[in-house]
Design an enzyme around this catalytic site. Sequence first.
Site, short mmCIF file in Angstrom:
data_model
loop_
_atom_site.label_atom_id
_atom_site.label_comp_id
_atom_site.label_asym_id
_atom_site.label_seq_id
_atom_site.Cartn_x
_atom_site.Cartn_y
_atom_site.Cartn_z
N HIS A 275 -3.83 6.89 2.79
CA HIS A 275 -4.08 5.48 2.52
C HIS A 275 -5.43 5.09 3.11
CE1 HIS A 275 -3.78 1.25 2.30
NE2 HIS A 275 -3.28 1.04 3.51
N CYS B 214 0.81 -1.22 0.00
CA CYS B 214 0.00 0.00 0.00
C CYS B 214 0.84 1.27 0.00
CB CYS B 214 -0.94 0.00 1.21
SG CYS B 214 -1.95 -1.49 1.33
N ASN C 41 -10.18 -1.29 1.31
CA ASN C 41 -8.75 -1.01 1.23
C ASN C 41 -8.29 -1.43 -0.16
OD1 ASN C 41 -5.96 -1.06 1.31
ND2 ASN C 41 -5.85 -1.91 3.38
#
Length: 344
Positions: free
Chosen positions: A270, A131, A300
């Site tokens: 994020h 990520c 996510n």
Amino acid sequence: MTIAPELAADTHTGAGLSVPFAVTGTGVHLPPTVVTNHDLTRTLDTTDEWIVARTGIRERRRLAPDLATSDMCLAAARPALRAAGLRAADLDAVIVATYTYDHPLPSTSLIVKDALGATRAMALDVTQAACASGVQALLLAAHLLQNPSIGNVLVLAADCASRVTRPGDRTTGVFFGDAAAAAVLTRNDTHGAGLLSYDLGSRLSYQVQIPAGGSRLPTSADTLAAGGHYLTMDGRAVWETATTRLPQSITLAARRAGLDPSGIDHYFLHQANINILGETLKALDVPAERAPITLDKLGNTGAAGMFTALHDAVTHGRLKPGDTYVMSAIGAGFHWGTLCLRHS
């Protein structure tokens, strides 16, 4: 925010770059298949209430079985190029940030470059920071643009976590969604625009990992039977690391730019977990409305997450010339990082 010496030791904080640039176009691709929390309850031991309370996620997207990460990249790249007023042939570099590449070889960026027709562009992949690879890709793009022969860079962040999530695993199954996002960075002559500062950090951890499929544990009947090619994650370790490292990294980058975190106009973070975002903003004394949320509808989405938040602000006209903004993420490894920028 006070930075403990042992935390700061794991980071590299750098000053801004002299050649200005701007984000001139953004794009997002969301696979059409929507998986709601109620859908997950049919196969996972969970409830909608549990998922929302602990993650803030209500639904996420799933990529069709016959498509791959590069297909999502292409679908995000085309609107970004249109928004920037560029053709693929105008690109000097194509950078893809992903940990769910199409193949170990050839590279996903090369597949995307070829399909776009970006004939003279360098093709670069940033991977294995999961990520956080989007932060690394943007920093690489910013440095490339310091070279007078580089004028336009396409950065793509895309992950297809559904391909590496173990069926029936509640820990990973509720979090992740598939998506791609794009940003076109272009050199310009606006003094003070572009990268003001950055902070990158890392510390080795196996608490988020895909153990098999590399040279340590090559693919075999045993690794397949053991499920070694699926993502495993220690949720408590992620929480503790993210809620410490994200505000620390943002604070270090802001200070290097001569700014206070509370004075930065926008936060594109994020999109991992609504509670992690809340704790980060609280630690920084930043109002929640400065940080767009996309995880509620997307989950996510790995490297794509902070780019979906950027795209949301751009498409709604909230990012204005002269505004300062932060892009920050943390990923497996652990890797983390923050870029502090001024919009042109």
